[in-house]
Design a protein around this motif. Sequence first.
Motif, PDB file in Angstrom:
ATOM      1  N   UNK A   1       7.606   1.109   5.381  1.00  0.00           N
ATOM      2  CA  UNK A   1       8.709   0.457   4.670  1.00  0.00           C
ATOM      3  C   UNK A   1       9.554   1.410   3.838  1.00  0.00           C
ATOM      4  N   UNK A   2       8.933   2.423   3.238  1.00  0.00           N
ATOM      5  CA  UNK A   2       9.660   3.369   2.388  1.00  0.00           C
ATOM      6  C   UNK A   2       9.054   4.761   2.554  1.00  0.00           C
ATOM      7  N   UNK A   3       9.843   5.764   2.189  1.00  0.00           N
ATOM      8  CA  UNK A   3       9.350   7.143   2.166  1.00  0.00           C
ATOM      9  C   UNK A   3      10.210   7.906   1.172  1.00  0.00           C
ATOM     10  N   UNK A   4       9.563   8.489   0.152  1.00  0.00           N
ATOM     11  CA  UNK A   4      10.282   9.211  -0.893  1.00  0.00           C
ATOM     12  C   UNK A   4       9.666  10.579  -1.120  1.00  0.00           C
ATOM     13  N   UNK A   5      10.516  11.555  -1.397  1.00  0.00           N
ATOM     14  CA  UNK A   5      10.089  12.910  -1.725  1.00  0.00           C
ATOM     15  C   UNK A   5      10.179  13.081  -3.235  1.00  0.00           C
ATOM     16  N   UNK A   6       9.064  13.417  -3.862  1.00  0.00           N
ATOM     17  CA  UNK A   6       8.994  13.605  -5.308  1.00  0.00           C
ATOM     18  C   UNK A   6       8.694  15.076  -5.581  1.00  0.00           C
ATOM     19  N   UNK A   7       9.509  15.708  -6.412  1.00  0.00           N
ATOM     20  CA  UNK A   7       9.367  17.141  -6.673  1.00  0.00           C
ATOM     21  C   UNK A   7       9.126  17.368  -8.158  1.00  0.00           C
ATOM     22  N   UNK A   8       8.069  18.115  -8.442  1.00  0.00           N
ATOM     23  CA  UNK A   8       7.771  18.546  -9.813  1.00  0.00           C
ATOM     24  C   UNK A   8       7.595  20.055  -9.783  1.00  0.00           C
ATOM     25  N   UNK A   9       7.574  20.685 -10.957  1.00  0.00           N
ATOM     26  CA  UNK A   9       7.365  22.129 -11.001  1.00  0.00           C
ATOM     27  C   UNK A   9       6.043  22.520 -10.351  1.00  0.00           C
ATOM     28  N   UNK A  10       5.001  21.702 -10.563  1.00  0.00           N
ATOM     29  CA  UNK A  10       3.666  22.068 -10.095  1.00  0.00           C
ATOM     30  C   UNK A  10       3.345  21.646  -8.668  1.00  0.00           C
ATOM     31  N   UNK A  11       4.082  20.676  -8.097  1.00  0.00           N
ATOM     32  CA  UNK A  11       3.772  20.237  -6.740  1.00  0.00           C
ATOM     33  C   UNK A  11       4.911  19.411  -6.157  1.00  0.00           C
ATOM     34  N   UNK A  12       4.715  19.042  -4.900  1.00  0.00           N
ATOM     35  CA  UNK A  12       5.638  18.181  -4.164  1.00  0.00           C
ATOM     36  C   UNK A  12       4.810  17.021  -3.627  1.00  0.00           C
TER      37      UNK A  12
ATOM     38  N   UNK B   1       4.405  21.247   8.115  1.00  0.00           N
ATOM     39  CA  UNK B   1       4.122  21.494   6.700  1.00  0.00           C
ATOM     40  C   UNK B   1       2.965  22.450   6.448  1.00  0.00           C
ATOM     41  N   UNK B   2       1.994  22.485   7.325  1.00  0.00           N
ATOM     42  CA  UNK B   2       0.777  23.259   7.078  1.00  0.00           C
ATOM     43  C   UNK B   2       1.037  24.722   6.694  1.00  0.00           C
ATOM     44  N   UNK B   3       1.950  25.431   7.352  1.00  0.00           N
ATOM     45  CA  UNK B   3       2.180  26.831   6.972  1.00  0.00           C
ATOM     46  C   UNK B   3       2.787  26.994   5.569  1.00  0.00           C
ATOM     47  N   UNK B   4       3.294  25.903   5.000  1.00  0.00           N
ATOM     48  CA  UNK B   4       3.960  25.975   3.696  1.00  0.00           C
ATOM     49  C   UNK B   4       3.019  25.719   2.524  1.00  0.00           C
ATOM     50  N   UNK B   5       1.826  25.192   2.776  1.00  0.00           N
ATOM     51  CA  UNK B   5       0.880  24.863   1.708  1.00  0.00           C
ATOM     52  C   UNK B   5       0.231  26.106   1.131  1.00  0.00           C
ATOM     53  N   UNK B   6       0.056  26.134  -0.177  1.00  0.00           N
ATOM     54  CA  UNK B   6      -0.734  27.206  -0.788  1.00  0.00           C
ATOM     55  C   UNK B   6      -2.190  26.763  -0.965  1.00  0.00           C
ATOM     56  N   UNK B   7      -2.452  25.454  -0.905  1.00  0.00           N
ATOM     57  CA  UNK B   7      -3.803  24.879  -0.882  1.00  0.00           C
ATOM     58  C   UNK B   7      -3.742  23.632  -0.003  1.00  0.00           C
ATOM     59  N   UNK B   8      -4.904  23.125   0.385  1.00  0.00           N
ATOM     60  CA  UNK B   8      -4.924  21.894   1.175  1.00  0.00           C
ATOM     61  C   UNK B   8      -4.319  20.747   0.368  1.00  0.00           C
TER      62      UNK B   8
ATOM     63  N   UNK C   1       0.849  -1.197   0.000  1.00  0.00           N
ATOM     64  CA  UNK C   1       0.000   0.000   0.000  1.00  0.00           C
ATOM     65  C   UNK C   1       0.881   1.243   0.000  1.00  0.00           C
ATOM     66  N   UNK C   2       0.372   2.279  -0.641  1.00  0.00           N
ATOM     67  CA  UNK C   2       1.066   3.564  -0.669  1.00  0.00           C
ATOM     68  C   UNK C   2       0.153   4.654  -0.143  1.00  0.00           C
ATOM     69  N   UNK C   3       0.735   5.531   0.642  1.00  0.00           N
ATOM     70  CA  UNK C   3       0.081   6.769   1.058  1.00  0.00           C
ATOM     71  C   UNK C   3       0.772   7.871   0.271  1.00  0.00           C
ATOM     72  N   UNK C   4       0.002   8.579  -0.539  1.00  0.00           N
ATOM     73  CA  UNK C   4       0.534   9.661  -1.361  1.00  0.00           C
ATOM     74  C   UNK C   4      -0.053  10.969  -0.861  1.00  0.00           C
ATOM     75  N   UNK C   5       0.802  11.891  -0.502  1.00  0.00           N
ATOM     76  CA  UNK C   5       0.367  13.220  -0.076  1.00  0.00           C
ATOM     77  C   UNK C   5       0.955  14.212  -1.070  1.00  0.00           C
ATOM     78  N   UNK C   6       0.061  14.873  -1.818  1.00  0.00           N
ATOM     79  CA  UNK C   6       0.471  15.856  -2.823  1.00  0.00           C
ATOM     80  C   UNK C   6       0.210  17.245  -2.268  1.00  0.00           C
ATOM     81  N   UNK C   7       1.236  18.085  -2.285  1.00  0.00           N
ATOM     82  CA  UNK C   7       1.146  19.426  -1.709  1.00  0.00           C
ATOM     83  C   UNK C   7       1.579  20.472  -2.732  1.00  0.00           C
ATOM     84  N   UNK C   8       0.832  21.538  -2.781  1.00  0.00           N
ATOM     85  CA  UNK C   8       1.227  22.691  -3.589  1.00  0.00           C
ATOM     86  C   UNK C   8       1.981  23.632  -2.664  1.00  0.00           C
ATOM     87  N   UNK C   9       3.282  23.723  -2.899  1.00  0.00           N
ATOM     88  CA  UNK C   9       4.169  24.523  -2.063  1.00  0.00           C
ATOM     89  C   UNK C   9       4.952  25.453  -2.971  1.00  0.00           C
TER      90      UNK C   9
END
Length: 96
Positions: free
Chosen positions: A40-51, A80-87, A5-13
Amino acid sequence: MKVTAYLEITMHIDPANRPAAAKVYTDYRGPFLDTIPGALTKDLLVRDEDVQVLHGFDSADHAQAYLSSEMFQTDVFVGLKPLWSTDPDVRIYTVA
């Protein structure tokens, strides 16, 4: 153990806030892997539009439980909450 199973949290920062977000990720990656049941794992994925933070678990139940954990609620979320531009968009996936 195998990731089922994966938990994916997408944030606009905003780009200016991304170093602070990366610090939260770095600060809690080790404790997450060492203390959260089923983690088991944790990875940070960065794109121009989100993290995105992609967490791998041994079960969807453990992924769901992490969202209610003290670490997530009092440390990660608060950092992280103060860094979000949207939920954030939070999703749990099971591996087929």
